[in-house]
Write an enzyme that holds these catalytic residues in place. Sequence first.
Site, PDB file in Angstrom:
ATOM      1  N   GLY A  13      45.713  45.198  32.324  1.00 29.35           N
ATOM      2  CA  GLY A  13      45.741  45.410  33.774  1.00 29.35           C
ATOM      3  C   GLY A  13      46.641  46.566  34.131  1.00 29.35           C
ATOM      4  CB  VAL A  65      42.041  39.835  30.458  1.00 25.02           C
ATOM      5  CG1 VAL A  65      42.648  41.225  30.442  1.00 25.02           C
ATOM      6  CG2 VAL A  65      42.149  39.207  31.835  1.00 25.02           C
ATOM      7  CG  ASN A  91      50.670  43.759  34.362  1.00 25.17           C
ATOM      8  OD1 ASN A  91      51.571  43.436  35.133  1.00 25.17           O
ATOM      9  ND2 ASN A  91      49.595  44.442  34.781  1.00 25.17           N
ATOM     10  CE1 TYR A 157      49.722  34.823  40.008  1.00 22.56           C
ATOM     11  CE2 TYR A 157      51.619  33.650  40.899  1.00 22.56           C
ATOM     12  CZ  TYR A 157      51.068  34.790  40.341  1.00 22.56           C
ATOM     13  OH  TYR A 157      51.859  35.887  40.117  1.00 22.56           O
ATOM     14  CB  ALA A 159      48.929  25.638  36.705  1.00 22.32           C
TER      15      ALA A 159
HETATM   16  P1  NAP Z   1      47.491  44.131  41.184  1.00 22.63           P
HETATM   17  O1  NAP Z   1      48.112  45.266  41.898  1.00 22.63           O
HETATM   18  O2  NAP Z   1      46.498  43.277  41.899  1.00 22.63           O
HETATM   19  O3  NAP Z   1      46.845  44.675  39.811  1.00 22.63           O
HETATM   20  C1  NAP Z   1      46.198  43.757  38.974  1.00 22.63           C
HETATM   21  C2  NAP Z   1      45.783  44.444  37.693  1.00 22.63           C
HETATM   22  O4  NAP Z   1      45.131  43.467  36.857  1.00 22.63           O
HETATM   23  C3  NAP Z   1      44.792  45.573  37.904  1.00 22.63           C
HETATM   24  O5  NAP Z   1      45.045  46.573  36.950  1.00 22.63           O
HETATM   25  C4  NAP Z   1      43.440  44.898  37.638  1.00 22.63           C
HETATM   26  O6  NAP Z   1      42.429  45.794  37.186  1.00 22.63           O
HETATM   27  C5  NAP Z   1      43.838  43.940  36.519  1.00 22.63           C
HETATM   28  N1  NAP Z   1      42.897  42.805  36.393  1.00 22.63           N
HETATM   29  C6  NAP Z   1      42.615  41.828  37.299  1.00 22.63           C
HETATM   30  N2  NAP Z   1      41.686  40.994  36.817  1.00 22.63           N
HETATM   31  C7  NAP Z   1      41.362  41.461  35.580  1.00 22.63           C
HETATM   32  C8  NAP Z   1      40.429  41.057  34.588  1.00 22.63           C
HETATM   33  N3  NAP Z   1      39.626  39.988  34.745  1.00 22.63           N
HETATM   34  N4  NAP Z   1      40.347  41.774  33.442  1.00 22.63           N
HETATM   35  C9  NAP Z   1      41.143  42.866  33.268  1.00 22.63           C
HETATM   36  N5  NAP Z   1      42.033  43.305  34.157  1.00 22.63           N
HETATM   37  C10 NAP Z   1      42.132  42.610  35.309  1.00 22.63           C
HETATM   38  O7  NAP Z   1      48.608  43.102  40.662  1.00 22.63           O
HETATM   39  P2  NAP Z   1      50.197  43.304  40.404  1.00 22.63           P
HETATM   40  O8  NAP Z   1      50.902  42.900  41.639  1.00 22.63           O
HETATM   41  O9  NAP Z   1      50.444  44.608  39.797  1.00 22.63           O
HETATM   42  O10 NAP Z   1      50.429  42.119  39.343  1.00 22.63           O
HETATM   43  C11 NAP Z   1      50.619  42.360  37.964  1.00 22.63           C
HETATM   44  C12 NAP Z   1      51.179  41.091  37.324  1.00 22.63           C
HETATM   45  O11 NAP Z   1      52.426  40.761  37.947  1.00 22.63           O
HETATM   46  C13 NAP Z   1      50.284  39.867  37.501  1.00 22.63           C
HETATM   47  O12 NAP Z   1      50.301  39.096  36.321  1.00 22.63           O
HETATM   48  C14 NAP Z   1      50.946  39.116  38.634  1.00 22.63           C
HETATM   49  O13 NAP Z   1      50.672  37.735  38.598  1.00 22.63           O
HETATM   50  C15 NAP Z   1      52.414  39.420  38.376  1.00 22.63           C
HETATM   51  N6  NAP Z   1      53.255  39.250  39.574  1.00 22.63           N
HETATM   52  C16 NAP Z   1      53.080  40.041  40.674  1.00 22.63           C
HETATM   53  C17 NAP Z   1      53.894  39.839  41.791  1.00 22.63           C
HETATM   54  C18 NAP Z   1      53.758  40.672  43.046  1.00 22.63           C
HETATM   55  O14 NAP Z   1      54.446  40.363  44.054  1.00 22.63           O
HETATM   56  N7  NAP Z   1      52.959  41.707  43.072  1.00 22.63           N
HETATM   57  C19 NAP Z   1      54.864  38.812  41.772  1.00 22.63           C
HETATM   58  C20 NAP Z   1      54.991  38.033  40.631  1.00 22.63           C
HETATM   59  C21 NAP Z   1      54.188  38.266  39.525  1.00 22.63           C
HETATM   60  P3  NAP Z   1      41.503  46.643  38.254  1.00 22.63           P
HETATM   61  O15 NAP Z   1      42.405  47.730  38.801  1.00 22.63           O
HETATM   62  O16 NAP Z   1      40.395  47.219  37.450  1.00 22.63           O
HETATM   63  O17 NAP Z   1      41.059  45.704  39.290  1.00 22.63           O
END
Ligand code: NAP
Length: 251
Positions: A13, A65, A91, A157, A159
């Site tokens: 990701g 993924v 990630n 989520y 979980a």
């Molecule tokens: P984001 O901006 O929504 O980006 C998500 C990324 O995951 C994108 O690169 C997306 O690819 C990829 N992705 C989603 N579904 C996928 C799949 N089925 N197969 C392959 N790639 C997939 O999210 P983020 O905020 O950067 O979050 C990154 C991580 O941090 C996640 O695990 C999230 O749970 C964790 N997190 C985030 C926050 C927050 O506040 N943002 C807080 C706590 C934890 P595409 O670009 O192609 O869609």
Amino acid sequence: MFGFENKHVIVTGGSRGIGAAIVNLFSKFGANVAFNYHKNIRAAERLAEESRKFGADIFFDECDVRDFHDVDVFVKKTLHRFGSVEILVNNAGIWEYGPIDKMTIDDWRKTIQTNLDGTFYFTRSVARHMLENQIKGSIINISSTAGQRGEPYYSHYAATKGAIIAFTKSLAAELGPKGIRVNCVAPGWVKTDMSEEALKKQEAEIVAGIPLGFIGEPEDIAGPVVFLASNLARYINGEILNVNGGNVLCA
Ligand code: NAP
């Protein structure tokens, strides 16, 4: 201690948000990086262009993924390009609203498959490579504050994120003796596409609960991830590093 020359990293990701910041920072420190995207090829292309400016070899490809075959193909292509992988960052993730009485089986499965199965598929594939080649590697999983304190309306989520913490600790003990460190970064609120809608509605309220008084940027998570992968962290194994401005003080 901190350079990543001749290191090869996979970031899942990587196309947007926290993943993109991680790709960029590893590239800045001299690593070669492979990342996957799911739908957003434009964002992936832009990021590759940006990261290549640091002189890094960047490989990216579409890979869902949730599909173990896709994951194995992606890892094989990365190995074909780089020859080895020493660092994996799990990630990729989704965060979708799901009150328990309205949650469908498909909603539940989609979150479990993306956040948890995806982490397992990538870890299995890369750990096999590291073990077969006696690579002293590092695996970093991205959890969340939700994995420790739970999260109403996002129980699926939470979980997955709690499971990722247990997965991390289990593998730290299993792979540590082979020289592979397994750690976890648990972010709080971070400004990305994932959190955009929620922040639009309640930013002031959220900030009020963060002792440091601001919402993190993706780079605030990338730094701790790169630190954990570096030699500076060579004695850290099985750790859950909370990066949330002091919002949730986890034991
Ligand atoms: P984001 O901006 O929504 O980006 C998500 C990324 O995951 C994108 O690169 C997306 O690819 C990829 N992705 C989603 N579904 C996928 C799949 N089925 N197969 C392959 N790639 C997939 O999210 P983020 O905020 O950067 O979050 C990154 C991580 O941090 C996640 O695990 C999230 O749970 C964790 N997190 C985030 C926050 C927050 O506040 N943002 C807080 C706590 C934890 P595409 O670009 O192609 O869609």
